[in-house]
Design a protein around this motif. Structure first.
Motif, PDB file in Angstrom:
ATOM      1  N   GLY A  90      50.004 -45.183 -28.149  1.00  0.00           N
ATOM      2  CA  GLY A  90      49.703 -45.458 -26.749  1.00  0.00           C
ATOM      3  C   GLY A  90      50.902 -45.163 -25.871  1.00  0.00           C
ATOM      4  N   TYR A  91      50.711 -44.298 -24.894  1.00  0.00           N
ATOM      5  CA  TYR A  91      51.764 -44.047 -23.897  1.00  0.00           C
ATOM      6  C   TYR A  91      51.620 -45.096 -22.792  1.00  0.00           C
ATOM      7  N   LEU A  92      52.612 -45.931 -22.618  1.00  0.00           N
ATOM      8  CA  LEU A  92      52.541 -47.041 -21.677  1.00  0.00           C
ATOM      9  C   LEU A  92      53.144 -46.674 -20.322  1.00  0.00           C
ATOM     10  N   GLN A  93      52.584 -47.255 -19.271  1.00  0.00           N
ATOM     11  CA  GLN A  93      53.132 -47.144 -17.913  1.00  0.00           C
ATOM     12  C   GLN A  93      53.493 -48.565 -17.459  1.00  0.00           C
ATOM     13  N   GLU A  94      54.746 -48.940 -17.681  1.00  0.00           N
ATOM     14  CA  GLU A  94      55.185 -50.307 -17.441  1.00  0.00           C
ATOM     15  C   GLU A  94      56.071 -50.447 -16.210  1.00  0.00           C
ATOM     16  N   ARG A 123      57.265 -49.914 -12.019  1.00  0.00           N
ATOM     17  CA  ARG A 123      56.741 -50.344 -10.719  1.00  0.00           C
ATOM     18  C   ARG A 123      55.913 -49.254 -10.051  1.00  0.00           C
ATOM     19  N   MET A 124      56.098 -48.022 -10.519  1.00  0.00           N
ATOM     20  CA  MET A 124      55.358 -46.885  -9.995  1.00  0.00           C
ATOM     21  C   MET A 124      54.688 -46.150 -11.150  1.00  0.00           C
ATOM     22  N   PRO A 125      53.676 -45.312 -10.885  1.00  0.00           N
ATOM     23  CA  PRO A 125      53.046 -44.552 -11.963  1.00  0.00           C
ATOM     24  C   PRO A 125      54.058 -43.706 -12.721  1.00  0.00           C
ATOM     25  N   GLY A 126      53.883 -43.621 -14.009  1.00  0.00           N
ATOM     26  CA  GLY A 126      54.790 -42.845 -14.853  1.00  0.00           C
ATOM     27  C   GLY A 126      54.894 -43.469 -16.236  1.00  0.00           C
ATOM     28  N   TYR A 127      54.953 -42.640 -17.259  1.00  0.00           N
ATOM     29  CA  TYR A 127      55.011 -43.137 -18.630  1.00  0.00           C
ATOM     30  C   TYR A 127      56.436 -43.547 -18.976  1.00  0.00           C
ATOM     31  N   THR A 128      56.565 -44.733 -19.565  1.00  0.00           N
ATOM     32  CA  THR A 128      57.895 -45.299 -19.812  1.00  0.00           C
ATOM     33  C   THR A 128      58.198 -45.502 -21.298  1.00  0.00           C
ATOM     34  N   SER A 129      57.199 -45.523 -22.161  1.00  0.00           N
ATOM     35  CA  SER A 129      57.445 -45.687 -23.597  1.00  0.00           C
ATOM     36  C   SER A 129      56.181 -45.335 -24.369  1.00  0.00           C
ATOM     37  N   ALA A 130      56.338 -45.192 -25.673  1.00  0.00           N
ATOM     38  CA  ALA A 130      55.205 -44.962 -26.567  1.00  0.00           C
ATOM     39  C   ALA A 130      55.212 -46.033 -27.651  1.00  0.00           C
ATOM     40  N   ILE A 131      54.094 -46.713 -27.818  1.00  0.00           N
ATOM     41  CA  ILE A 131      53.927 -47.646 -28.926  1.00  0.00           C
ATOM     42  C   ILE A 131      53.193 -46.923 -30.040  1.00  0.00           C
ATOM     43  N   ILE A 132      53.783 -46.942 -31.231  1.00  0.00           N
ATOM     44  CA  ILE A 132      53.207 -46.249 -32.383  1.00  0.00           C
ATOM     45  C   ILE A 132      52.811 -47.289 -33.425  1.00  0.00           C
ATOM     46  N   ARG A 133      51.545 -47.289 -33.782  1.00  0.00           N
ATOM     47  CA  ARG A 133      51.018 -48.230 -34.768  1.00  0.00           C
ATOM     48  C   ARG A 133      50.642 -47.498 -36.042  1.00  0.00           C
ATOM     49  N   THR A 185      47.857 -52.731 -44.535  1.00  0.00           N
ATOM     50  CA  THR A 185      47.954 -53.355 -43.219  1.00  0.00           C
ATOM     51  C   THR A 185      46.743 -54.258 -42.978  1.00  0.00           C
ATOM     52  N   GLU A 186      46.880 -55.154 -42.001  1.00  0.00           N
ATOM     53  CA  GLU A 186      45.838 -56.143 -41.723  1.00  0.00           C
ATOM     54  C   GLU A 186      45.491 -56.154 -40.236  1.00  0.00           C
ATOM     55  N   TRP A 187      45.080 -55.004 -39.726  1.00  0.00           N
ATOM     56  CA  TRP A 187      44.671 -54.920 -38.335  1.00  0.00           C
ATOM     57  C   TRP A 187      43.244 -55.478 -38.195  1.00  0.00           C
ATOM     58  N   PRO A 188      43.035 -56.500 -37.343  1.00  0.00           N
ATOM     59  CA  PRO A 188      41.660 -56.957 -37.080  1.00  0.00           C
ATOM     60  C   PRO A 188      40.828 -55.825 -36.497  1.00  0.00           C
ATOM     61  N   SER A 189      39.549 -55.917 -36.653  1.00  0.00           N
ATOM     62  CA  SER A 189      38.647 -54.865 -36.204  1.00  0.00           C
ATOM     63  C   SER A 189      38.895 -54.483 -34.749  1.00  0.00           C
ATOM     64  N   GLY A 190      39.241 -53.224 -34.511  1.00  0.00           N
ATOM     65  CA  GLY A 190      39.453 -52.710 -33.166  1.00  0.00           C
ATOM     66  C   GLY A 190      40.796 -53.034 -32.558  1.00  0.00           C
ATOM     67  N   ARG A 191      41.560 -53.927 -33.186  1.00  0.00           N
ATOM     68  CA  ARG A 191      42.824 -54.376 -32.571  1.00  0.00           C
ATOM     69  C   ARG A 191      43.847 -53.252 -32.468  1.00  0.00           C
ATOM     70  N   ILE A 192      43.839 -52.339 -33.422  1.00  0.00           N
ATOM     71  CA  ILE A 192      44.835 -51.275 -33.425  1.00  0.00           C
ATOM     72  C   ILE A 192      44.684 -50.348 -32.225  1.00  0.00           C
ATOM     73  N   PHE A 193      43.493 -50.332 -31.599  1.00  0.00           N
ATOM     74  CA  PHE A 193      43.239 -49.451 -30.456  1.00  0.00           C
ATOM     75  C   PHE A 193      43.405 -50.158 -29.112  1.00  0.00           C
ATOM     76  N   LYS A 194      43.784 -51.430 -29.119  1.00  0.00           N
ATOM     77  CA  LYS A 194      43.885 -52.176 -27.863  1.00  0.00           C
ATOM     78  C   LYS A 194      45.301 -52.081 -27.300  1.00  0.00           C
ATOM     79  N   ARG A 213      46.205 -48.866 -18.166  1.00  0.00           N
ATOM     80  CA  ARG A 213      46.919 -47.652 -17.737  1.00  0.00           C
ATOM     81  C   ARG A 213      47.554 -46.894 -18.895  1.00  0.00           C
ATOM     82  N   THR A 214      47.165 -47.259 -20.123  1.00  0.00           N
ATOM     83  CA  THR A 214      47.714 -46.607 -21.311  1.00  0.00           C
ATOM     84  C   THR A 214      46.886 -45.388 -21.680  1.00  0.00           C
ATOM     85  N   ARG A 215      47.580 -44.316 -22.025  1.00  0.00           N
ATOM     86  CA  ARG A 215      46.917 -43.127 -22.573  1.00  0.00           C
ATOM     87  C   ARG A 215      47.170 -43.113 -24.076  1.00  0.00           C
ATOM     88  N   GLN A 216      46.124 -42.970 -24.874  1.00  0.00           N
ATOM     89  CA  GLN A 216      46.307 -43.105 -26.311  1.00  0.00           C
ATOM     90  C   GLN A 216      45.660 -41.973 -27.099  1.00  0.00           C
TER      91      GLN A 216
END
Length: 257
Positions: A201-205, A207-217, A223-232, A236-239
């Motif tokens: 997920g590319y995050l926009q954290e 004060r203005m629009p713009g990508y500031t970090s990427a979370i990689i899961r 692993t023990e990801w609950p159903s659908g949790r890995i996609f949440k 404003r995140t692009r994934q």
């Protein structure tokens, strides 16, 4: 010396130092190879390292070449450049240079390095052969983070956020077109290498629009990801997600050998 099983530990502190240092592939791979050789020589990690730190070590250039640190030739200019870089860095080494015959590297790690490598509450267990598989500096960055986190129940880590702030206190953003292809390439190669699935997920954290970090899961059988949790992700995140080209998720907790 210790028995060589092809693996070595890198502390989480050292990995974080490398992450923020933004090293080139040449310099980072050379450093990790030297950490591996220091491990083989038995000097670290250790809580009581006072005597060991004053010892200087050496390894032939052939050993570095076997880990992909330079083209397989007799030209030592690649190693000359790498040792000169770490000499000028003046943080991780007290001394490092080629021998007079340009056939060996000799080094002595600094107290700062020993401090970081002695903190082994969290570490990545690296396979030395993996160093030569990297094509880019980002490949190694992602590999280190993945190996550090992949045994967690819900493994995730951040990339592309160096903690920089604008003068107004906001986060520095990056252009997606400058990083997206590179990150996808690195993650695809790692997915093929490990058999793991990656959801990003590319995050926009800011004060203005713009990508500031990427979370990689990371997802695998352990692993023990609950159903659908890995996609949440936050608003404003692009994934996107990547799987091995075989289309199969690895059935082991371990990185494939």
């Amino acid at each position: 010396m210790v028995a060589d099983n092809g693996k070595f530990r890198v502390s989480a502190m050292m990995i974080e130092y490398l992450r923020v240092s933004q090293l080139t592939l040449r310099d980072q791979r050379f450093l990790l190879a030297t950490i591996y050789f220091q491990h083989l020589l038995g000097d670290w990690p250790s809580i009581d390292w006072g005597v060991a730190r004053n010892q200087e070590h050496w390894m032939p250039l052939k050993a570095y070449r076997n880990l992909g640190c330079a083209p397989r030739s007799n030209d030592a200019r690649h190693f000359q450049a790498a040792t000169e870089f770490w000499q000028e860095e003046r943080v991780l080494f007290d001394n490092i240079a080629l021998t007079k015959d340009h056939r060996h590297v000799r080094w002595r790690f600094s107290e700062f390095s020993f401090n970081m490598m002695s903190e082994m509450d969290r570490y990545a267990l690296m396979i030395a052969e993996r160093l030569k598989a990297a094509r880019t500096d980002l490949d190694l960055d992602v590999l280190l983070q993945a190996v550090l986190h992949h045994k967690m129940r819900r493994p995730e880590f951040r990339m592309l956020d160096q903690g920089f702030q604008c003068q107004d206190g906001g986060l520095v953003s990056f252009r997606l077109k400058h990083v997206d292809g590179k990150l996808k390439g690195s993650l695809q190669r790692l997915a093929d290498l490990t058999g793991y699935r990656f959801v990003v997920g590319y995050l926009q954290e800011g004060r203005m629009p713009g990508y500031t970090s990427a979370i990689i899961r990371i997802q695998h059988k352990g692993t023990e990801w609950p159903s659908g949790r890995i996609f949440k992700f936050p608003p404003r995140t692009r994934q996107f997600s990547l799987v091995p080209e075989t289309g199969e998720v690895q059935q082991s907790l371990q990185m494939k050998v």
